[in-house]
Design an enzyme around this catalytic site. Structure first.
Site, PDB file in Angstrom:
ATOM      1  CE  LYS A  65       3.472   4.522   3.625  1.00 44.07           C
ATOM      2  NZ  LYS A  65       4.914   4.327   3.529  1.00 44.07           N
TER       3      LYS A  65
ATOM      4  CD  GLN B 200       7.410   4.177   0.877  1.00 48.71           C
ATOM      5  OE1 GLN B 200       6.565   4.818   1.463  1.00 48.71           O
ATOM      6  NE2 GLN B 200       7.510   2.870   0.993  1.00 48.71           N
TER       7      GLN B 200
ATOM      8  CG  ASP C 150       7.808   5.235   8.889  1.00 44.48           C
ATOM      9  OD1 ASP C 150       6.639   4.819   8.831  1.00 44.48           O
ATOM     10  OD2 ASP C 150       8.573   5.239   7.909  1.00 44.48           O
TER      11      ASP C 150
END
Length: 292
Positions: free
Chosen positions: A57, A101, A124
């Site tokens: 990422k 995460q 997200d």
């Protein structure tokens, strides 16, 4: 007789195209806004798979011009410490996207942490407010993996209106938002799962099949309607007899590719699209705040 092979839905190539578009958009906007977009990825502990995802990422961010405000915490970090960091990031003008995460160490409550994130910085797309916006068909940050699947289907001009779509899997990460996005595109949607009776019969009806259960090779060729569009969200690491490990999906690719009309590879299908939409969400939040 010539063997038929499905056309590939190439998520890797499309993700590259999205990265280039975002890079141009950021370069154009940065002069006006006076800073680049910022994404904060919070990681706790030393799960090697998570570390690899976070590096991936951060590399993608660097490529398009997004500043990374990544924070890596030791395993014993407390819930209160993380909530305090999220509260600071919510207020930080340099940060447009925040994500935690997963998985987290067992003593931490991921859902409570997610609820602390400002919905407009929820990169997200999983905050209840953003899921509510999706249910209502309102603008908002969308869950990355299903939004990536929708973008992939759009890129290949796959018609959805009136089609029979079957989503295998009902997770809040993929299955549920995926079904809602397909409904929004006027597909007729069935959600199947581990408790569904006669999964084969349900799947066989699908013009569009989305497999998202995390079970290697669950979907086999005989379950797939000829010329169906097969999207494999599964990412399962399997080890063969010689001890070599590789990534496989929820679809038995070798046989199904001979029946389907379109199919995603694993890896290189949905995975790169998830990261591309994460970056796109961050940039959308950045531009909205700047009013551009």
């Amino acid at each position: 007789m010539e063997t038929k092979t499905a056309k590939l839905l190439d998520g890797k190539a499309l993700a590259e195209k999205i990265h280039q578009e975002l890079s141009v958009r950021i370069t154009e906007s940065q002069a006006k806004i006076g800073r680049p977009p910022g994404l904060a990825v919070l990681m706790v502990g030393d799960n090697p798979a998570s570390a690899a995802y976070v590096r991936n990422k951060e590399r993608a961010c660097a490529k398009v011009g997004i500043a990374s405000f990544g924070k890596h915490f030791p395993t014993e970090t407390t819930q209160a410490e993380l909530e305090s960091v999220i509260a600071e990031l919510n207020q930080d003008e340099q940060v447009d996207g925040i994500l935690v995460q997963l998985p987290l160490p067992d003593h931490l409550d991921a859902v409570t942490l997610l609820h602390q994130i400002d919905p407009d910085k929820d990169a997200d797309g999983l905050h209840p407010v953003n899921l509510g916006r999706l249910v209502r068909g309102e603008a908002g940050l969308r869950s990355c993996t299903p939004a990536g699947v929708m973008r992939l289907l759009q890129e290949y001009d796959i018609p959805l209106r009136g089609k029979q779509a079957v989503v295998v899997g009902r997770s809040i990460l993929v299955g549920k938002p995926m079904a809602l996005m397909l409904l929004e595109a006027d597909a007729t949607v069935t959600v199947a799962h581990s408790r569904s009776l006669d999964l084969s019969a349900i799947v066989k009806n699908a013009d569009i099949l989305i497999a998202a259960v995390g079970r290697p090779g669950l979907i086999t060729a005989e379950m797939v309607k000829p010329d169906a569009v097969v999207v494999d969200v599964g990412m399962n690491r399997v080890t063969d007899a010689s001890g070599k490990s590789r990534l496989v999906g929820d679809v038995h690719w070798e046989s199904t590719a001979g029946v389907a009309g379109f199919i995603t590879p694993v890896p290189g299908g949905v995975g790169p699209m998830t990261v591309a939409i994460l970056l796109q969400n961050t940039v959308a939040s950045y531009l909205r705040k700047a009013g551009s």
